[in-house]
Design an enzyme around this catalytic site. Structure first.
Site, PDB file in Angstrom:
ATOM      1  N   HIS A 175       0.966  -1.280   0.079  1.00  0.00           N
ATOM      2  CA  HIS A 175       0.010   0.003   0.057  1.00  0.00           C
ATOM      3  C   HIS A 175       0.780   1.242   0.014  1.00  0.00           C
ATOM      4  CE1 HIS A 175       1.305  -0.827   4.331  1.00  0.00           C
ATOM      5  NE2 HIS A 175       1.038   0.600   4.094  1.00  0.00           N
ATOM      6  N   HIS A 226       5.646   6.376  -1.924  1.00  0.00           N
ATOM      7  CA  HIS A 226       6.486   5.014  -2.015  1.00  0.00           C
ATOM      8  C   HIS A 226       5.543   3.760  -1.501  1.00  0.00           C
ATOM      9  CE1 HIS A 226       7.399   5.421   2.115  1.00  0.00           C
ATOM     10  NE2 HIS A 226       7.802   3.809   2.331  1.00  0.00           N
TER      11      HIS A 226
END
Length: 199
Positions: free
Chosen positions: A42, A131
């Site tokens: 995620h 990220h």
């Protein structure tokens, strides 16, 4: 309970990334890394840490408003790679400037929600770096030379997708005592970006 706000990539994006990760896992020292399970991958917008029921309720209401005020789904693409020292390997996000700005605004709104709910310090500096974590070094030792892994990710460009929901996630720590076991992530609430009813 430990809480964070996140965006979840669609299955197609995760499958593309899995093919890249499979090649990385053939590199030397790959056994020294704890690879994130595909279902857990995620993009964290804000990490809040421990929250009681009252703070969670306040945060939930604030995140719902932040999602409603967002400009709408955010286009993005998983691409390339990077590292935090010798301990964390990640893939980044490739976005056009307006989409990058929309993502940063959403992250700032989730952080502001955490501050107002009393879960983040008022003077905490902005720390959002888009990220998706792929692996972490095992143990507390010197880590792993992640440069070959980052180089392996350099040509990676996934398909574009649109993040359409903001999620509030509970991180449930492992209970088995097995070294390397990963937490379980449980969605507590989700809201469409740009309005509409949440659930």
């Amino acid at each position: 309970m430990r809480l964070f706000a996140a965006l979840w990539p669609p299955p197609t994006a995760v499958e593309e990334l899995d093919r890249e990760v499979a090649a990385l896992q053939e590199l030397p020292d790959a056994a020294g890394l704890r690879w994130t399970r595909p279902a857990n991958r995620h993009v964290t917008l804000s990490f809040y840490g421990e929250a009681d029921d009252r703070a969670r309720a306040d945060l939930t209401a604030r995140l719902g408003r932040a999602a409603h005020r967002a400009s709408g789904p955010v286009p993005m693409r998983l691409a390339g790679g990077g590292r935090f020292g010798d301990h964390t390997l990640w893939t980044g996000l490739q976005q056009e400037a307006p989409d990058r700005d929309a993502l940063r605004k959403l992250a700032a709104a989730t952080t502001a929600a955490g501050r107002r709910a009393g879960l983040l310090p008022a003077d905490a500096p902005p720390s959002f770096r888009p990220h998706l974590t792929l692996a972490r070094a095992r143990g507390r030792g010197p880590g792993v030379d992640l440069r070959p892994y980052v180089a392996g990710l350099e040509p990676f460009r996934g398909s574009g997708w649109r993040a359409g929901e903001l999620l509030l996630i509970r991180s449930v720590p492992p209970t088995s005592g097995v070294p390397g076991e990963q937490p379980h992530y449980e969605p507590l609430a989700r809201w469409p970006l740009g309005g509409g009813p949440g659930r």
